[in-house]
Design a protein around this motif. Structure first.
Motif, PDB file in Angstrom:
ATOM      1  N   ALA A 142      -2.714   0.890   6.526  1.00 56.36           N
ATOM      2  CA  ALA A 142      -4.249   0.440   6.364  1.00 56.36           C
ATOM      3  C   ALA A 142      -4.410  -0.628   5.369  1.00 56.36           C
ATOM      4  O   ALA A 142      -5.609  -1.394   5.142  1.00 56.36           O
ATOM      5  CB  ALA A 142      -4.911   1.531   5.961  1.00 56.36           C
ATOM      6  N   ASN A 143      -3.423  -0.994   4.694  1.00 53.90           N
ATOM      7  CA  ASN A 143      -3.449  -2.159   3.670  1.00 53.90           C
ATOM      8  C   ASN A 143      -2.472  -3.318   3.771  1.00 53.90           C
ATOM      9  O   ASN A 143      -2.103  -3.584   2.612  1.00 53.90           O
ATOM     10  CB  ASN A 143      -3.751  -1.699   2.380  1.00 53.90           C
ATOM     11  N   ILE A 144      -1.907  -3.654   4.947  1.00 50.41           N
ATOM     12  CA  ILE A 144      -0.869  -4.514   5.203  1.00 50.41           C
ATOM     13  C   ILE A 144      -1.152  -5.717   4.144  1.00 50.41           C
ATOM     14  O   ILE A 144       0.022  -6.428   3.875  1.00 50.41           O
ATOM     15  CB  ILE A 144      -0.483  -4.839   6.707  1.00 50.41           C
ATOM     16  N   ASP A 145      -2.256  -6.315   4.074  1.00 48.33           N
ATOM     17  CA  ASP A 145      -2.564  -7.340   3.723  1.00 48.33           C
ATOM     18  C   ASP A 145      -2.331  -7.560   2.102  1.00 48.33           C
ATOM     19  O   ASP A 145      -2.477  -8.562   1.477  1.00 48.33           O
ATOM     20  CB  ASP A 145      -4.029  -7.835   4.059  1.00 48.33           C
ATOM     21  N   ARG A 146      -2.360  -6.230   1.556  1.00 51.04           N
ATOM     22  CA  ARG A 146      -2.320  -6.211   0.142  1.00 51.04           C
ATOM     23  C   ARG A 146      -0.860  -6.185  -0.503  1.00 51.04           C
ATOM     24  O   ARG A 146      -0.689  -6.421  -1.620  1.00 51.04           O
ATOM     25  CB  ARG A 146      -2.899  -4.921  -0.290  1.00 51.04           C
ATOM     26  N   ILE A 147       0.084  -5.799   0.461  1.00 48.09           N
ATOM     27  CA  ILE A 147       1.540  -5.713   0.145  1.00 48.09           C
ATOM     28  C   ILE A 147       2.144  -6.843  -0.768  1.00 48.09           C
ATOM     29  O   ILE A 147       2.654  -6.917  -1.875  1.00 48.09           O
ATOM     30  CB  ILE A 147       2.364  -5.518   0.986  1.00 48.09           C
ATOM     31  N   ALA A 148       1.731  -8.104  -0.326  1.00 52.77           N
ATOM     32  CA  ALA A 148       2.037  -9.197  -0.843  1.00 52.77           C
ATOM     33  C   ALA A 148       1.510  -9.515  -2.214  1.00 52.77           C
ATOM     34  O   ALA A 148       2.452 -10.301  -3.089  1.00 52.77           O
ATOM     35  CB  ALA A 148       2.089 -10.631   0.105  1.00 52.77           C
ATOM     36  N   VAL A 149       0.599  -9.239  -2.470  1.00 50.79           N
ATOM     37  CA  VAL A 149      -0.149  -9.310  -3.844  1.00 50.79           C
ATOM     38  C   VAL A 149      -0.403  -8.236  -4.887  1.00 50.79           C
ATOM     39  O   VAL A 149      -0.907  -8.242  -5.973  1.00 50.79           O
ATOM     40  CB  VAL A 149      -1.501 -10.116  -3.586  1.00 50.79           C
ATOM     41  N   SER A 150       0.189  -6.999  -4.454  1.00 51.75           N
ATOM     42  CA  SER A 150       0.072  -5.921  -5.211  1.00 51.75           C
ATOM     43  C   SER A 150       1.343  -5.307  -5.971  1.00 51.75           C
ATOM     44  O   SER A 150       2.440  -5.829  -5.577  1.00 51.75           O
ATOM     45  CB  SER A 150      -0.440  -4.815  -4.067  1.00 51.75           C
ATOM     46  N   THR A 151       1.307  -4.660  -7.085  1.00 52.29           N
ATOM     47  CA  THR A 151       2.345  -4.145  -7.680  1.00 52.29           C
ATOM     48  C   THR A 151       2.562  -2.833  -6.890  1.00 52.29           C
ATOM     49  O   THR A 151       1.682  -2.037  -6.329  1.00 52.29           O
ATOM     50  CB  THR A 151       1.980  -4.066  -9.082  1.00 52.29           C
ATOM     51  N   VAL A 152       3.799  -2.103  -7.510  1.00 56.47           N
ATOM     52  CA  VAL A 152       3.841  -0.810  -6.907  1.00 56.47           C
ATOM     53  C   VAL A 152       2.873   0.053  -7.575  1.00 56.47           C
ATOM     54  O   VAL A 152       2.530   1.078  -6.895  1.00 56.47           O
ATOM     55  CB  VAL A 152       5.522  -0.463  -7.803  1.00 56.47           C
ATOM     56  N   ALA A 153       2.722   0.060  -8.857  1.00 53.21           N
ATOM     57  CA  ALA A 153       1.516   0.957  -9.359  1.00 53.21           C
ATOM     58  C   ALA A 153       0.374   0.814  -8.736  1.00 53.21           C
ATOM     59  O   ALA A 153      -0.201   2.099  -8.435  1.00 53.21           O
ATOM     60  CB  ALA A 153       1.462   0.548 -10.863  1.00 53.21           C
ATOM     61  N   GLU A 154      -0.077  -0.260  -8.205  1.00 54.59           N
ATOM     62  CA  GLU A 154      -1.262  -0.456  -7.519  1.00 54.59           C
ATOM     63  C   GLU A 154      -1.439   0.399  -5.996  1.00 54.59           C
ATOM     64  O   GLU A 154      -2.316   0.920  -5.811  1.00 54.59           O
ATOM     65  CB  GLU A 154      -1.872  -1.792  -7.451  1.00 54.59           C
ATOM     66  N   LEU A 155      -0.431  -0.055  -5.333  1.00 57.89           N
ATOM     67  CA  LEU A 155      -0.161   0.537  -4.115  1.00 57.89           C
ATOM     68  C   LEU A 155      -0.017   2.094  -4.061  1.00 57.89           C
ATOM     69  O   LEU A 155      -0.657   2.877  -3.455  1.00 57.89           O
ATOM     70  CB  LEU A 155       1.036  -0.029  -3.254  1.00 57.89           C
ATOM     71  N   ALA A 156       0.546   2.458  -5.241  1.00 56.32           N
ATOM     72  CA  ALA A 156       0.867   3.977  -5.374  1.00 56.32           C
ATOM     73  C   ALA A 156      -0.170   4.612  -5.654  1.00 56.32           C
ATOM     74  O   ALA A 156      -0.905   5.735  -5.284  1.00 56.32           O
ATOM     75  CB  ALA A 156       1.965   4.176  -6.644  1.00 56.32           C
ATOM     76  N   ALA A 157      -1.251   4.064  -6.674  1.00 52.76           N
ATOM     77  CA  ALA A 157      -2.635   4.629  -7.013  1.00 52.76           C
ATOM     78  C   ALA A 157      -3.583   4.679  -5.724  1.00 52.76           C
ATOM     79  O   ALA A 157      -4.036   5.529  -5.512  1.00 52.76           O
ATOM     80  CB  ALA A 157      -3.130   3.772  -8.061  1.00 52.76           C
ATOM     81  N   GLY A 158      -3.346   3.446  -4.973  1.00 53.26           N
ATOM     82  CA  GLY A 158      -4.266   3.737  -3.699  1.00 53.26           C
ATOM     83  C   GLY A 158      -3.772   4.808  -2.798  1.00 53.26           C
ATOM     84  O   GLY A 158      -4.603   5.474  -2.089  1.00 53.26           O
ATOM     85  N   ALA A 159      -2.572   5.101  -2.710  1.00 49.97           N
ATOM     86  CA  ALA A 159      -2.238   6.111  -1.708  1.00 49.97           C
ATOM     87  C   ALA A 159      -1.994   7.594  -2.574  1.00 49.97           C
ATOM     88  O   ALA A 159      -1.750   8.664  -1.954  1.00 49.97           O
ATOM     89  CB  ALA A 159      -0.485   5.888  -1.522  1.00 49.97           C
ATOM     90  N   ASP A 160      -2.432   7.456  -3.821  1.00 52.48           N
ATOM     91  CA  ASP A 160      -2.723   8.848  -4.361  1.00 52.48           C
ATOM     92  C   ASP A 160      -1.375   9.629  -4.610  1.00 52.48           C
ATOM     93  O   ASP A 160      -1.201  10.586  -4.434  1.00 52.48           O
ATOM     94  CB  ASP A 160      -3.549   9.673  -3.894  1.00 52.48           C
ATOM     95  N   VAL A 161      -0.267   8.677  -5.011  1.00 47.65           N
ATOM     96  CA  VAL A 161       1.187   9.170  -5.155  1.00 47.65           C
ATOM     97  C   VAL A 161       1.666   8.703  -6.428  1.00 47.65           C
ATOM     98  O   VAL A 161       1.128   7.689  -6.782  1.00 47.65           O
ATOM     99  CB  VAL A 161       1.985   8.925  -4.022  1.00 47.65           C
ATOM    100  N   PRO A 162       2.800   9.183  -6.895  1.00 47.08           N
ATOM    101  CA  PRO A 162       3.472   8.482  -8.002  1.00 47.08           C
ATOM    102  C   PRO A 162       4.462   7.218  -7.708  1.00 47.08           C
ATOM    103  O   PRO A 162       4.651   7.389  -6.550  1.00 47.08           O
ATOM    104  CB  PRO A 162       4.517   9.515  -8.682  1.00 47.08           C
ATOM    105  N   PRO A 163       4.412   6.354  -8.412  1.00 41.75           N
ATOM    106  CA  PRO A 163       5.227   5.018  -8.214  1.00 41.75           C
ATOM    107  C   PRO A 163       6.654   5.515  -7.467  1.00 41.75           C
ATOM    108  O   PRO A 163       7.164   4.727  -6.639  1.00 41.75           O
ATOM    109  CB  PRO A 163       5.315   4.443  -9.420  1.00 41.75           C
ATOM    110  N   SER A 164       7.427   6.802  -7.986  1.00 41.34           N
ATOM    111  CA  SER A 164       8.743   6.893  -7.635  1.00 41.34           C
ATOM    112  C   SER A 164       8.532   7.234  -5.940  1.00 41.34           C
ATOM    113  O   SER A 164       9.427   6.870  -5.270  1.00 41.34           O
ATOM    114  CB  SER A 164       9.136   8.182  -8.177  1.00 41.34           C
ATOM    115  N   ALA A 165       7.282   7.854  -5.530  1.00 38.48           N
ATOM    116  CA  ALA A 165       7.273   8.195  -4.193  1.00 38.48           C
ATOM    117  C   ALA A 165       7.158   6.860  -3.414  1.00 38.48           C
ATOM    118  O   ALA A 165       7.803   6.846  -2.140  1.00 38.48           O
ATOM    119  CB  ALA A 165       6.041   9.050  -4.011  1.00 38.48           C
TER     120      ALA A 165
END
Length: 275
Positions: A42-65
């Motif tokens: 749902a957020n393909i456009d954000r991958i290039a500009v996001s950090t692991v922590a930001e995407l993990a928070a958006g998915a409601d999972v820990p960065p390790s996941a």
């Protein structure tokens, strides 16, 4: 495809391969990894500009996941996956100020030149639709929507003009329909009732709200019809009928010529089927 099988795969080298890999593995993932898949889709456009922590928070999972999810796709880690999008995807969809500046530099920004270019892009889009239209999927979509008590139409951002036009046409044909427009971030999923159907419209980068409504409707047992750009769209997992439509862009601006043609054909067909 199982998670174990995915671990041994070479990483996708193109955005199209990435979408296909994502669609292939998503259904077999455990809960947290499925959350990663859904959020990434749902957020393909954000991958290039996001950090692991930001995407993990958006998915409601820990960065390790999220890191594990990248490895399942075939990458060594997040950095390798992000590089694909920084190299291939992000340049294809620059921000609007960059698009306008590029038009000025190429000398194609005059009104008459723009009109000619967008007419040509629209013509090519319509020709592509004529060649690629799936008649069986269209017939299935009409059947599902025509049998519904109320049609719930959702399309945000670039898809909003299409959704609002469909709602307008349905109203003129006395077809009960509700437009979910997301104003004020209000959630109207409570309006879904047994016997209703959802018509969800979204294109890359896909609307998370649209995908969520389609998933909720599917969970309630309601039929979902998707109008999207490709068969690997995240809407594919929750839809009973998928209508794909190509749009040729000019200067990274994408029109809706073919999309609106398909939308009006769908609406009129539904109105006719309802009698």
């Amino acid at each position: 495809m199982t998670v174990t099988d995915a671990d041994d795969l070479t990483p996708p080298a193109t955005i199209e391969e990435f979408r296909e890999r994502l669609a292939a593995i998503s259904d077999g993932l455990p809960r947290r990894l499925r959350q990663c898949a859904d959020h990434i889709a749902a957020n393909i456009d954000r991958i290039a500009v996001s950090t692991v922590a930001e995407l993990a928070a958006g998915a409601d999972v820990p960065p390790s996941a999220l890191m594990r999810f990248c490895q399942i796709l075939g990458y060594s880690g997040f950095s390798e996956m992000q590089k694909l999008f920084r190299d291939a995807y992000a340049p294809g969809f620059p921000d609007y100020s960059t698009r306008l500046e590029n038009l000025k530099q190429t000398g194609t920004g005059t009104p008459s030149a723009l009109l000619g270019e967008f007419i040509e892009a629209g013509r090519l889009s319509l020709e592509a639709l004529a060649k690629s239209a799936d008649e069986a999927a269209l017939a299935q979509a009409v059947k599902l929507l025509a049998a519904a008590d109320t049609l719930h139409v959702i399309g945000l951002r670039r898809a909003y003009p299409v959704a609002s036009y469909l709602a307008y046409v349905f109203d003129k044909m006395a077809v009960p329909a509700m437009l979910h427009e997301g104003t004020g971030k209000l959630d109207h999923r409570h309006a879904l009732r047994p016997g209703d159907a959802v018509l969800a419209i979204t294109f890359a980068p896909y609307s998370e709200e649209t995908i969520a409504l389609a998933a909720d409707a599917r969970a309630r047992g309601l039929p979902v019809v998707a109008l999207t750009d490709r068969i690997t769209s995240p809407l594919a997992r929750t839809s009973d009928a998928i209508l794909t439509v190509p749009e040729v862009d000019f200067g990274a601006f994408r029109s809706l010529s073919a999309t609106l043609a398909l939308a009006i054909a769908l609406a009129v067909a539904v109105g006719s089927a309802r009698g």
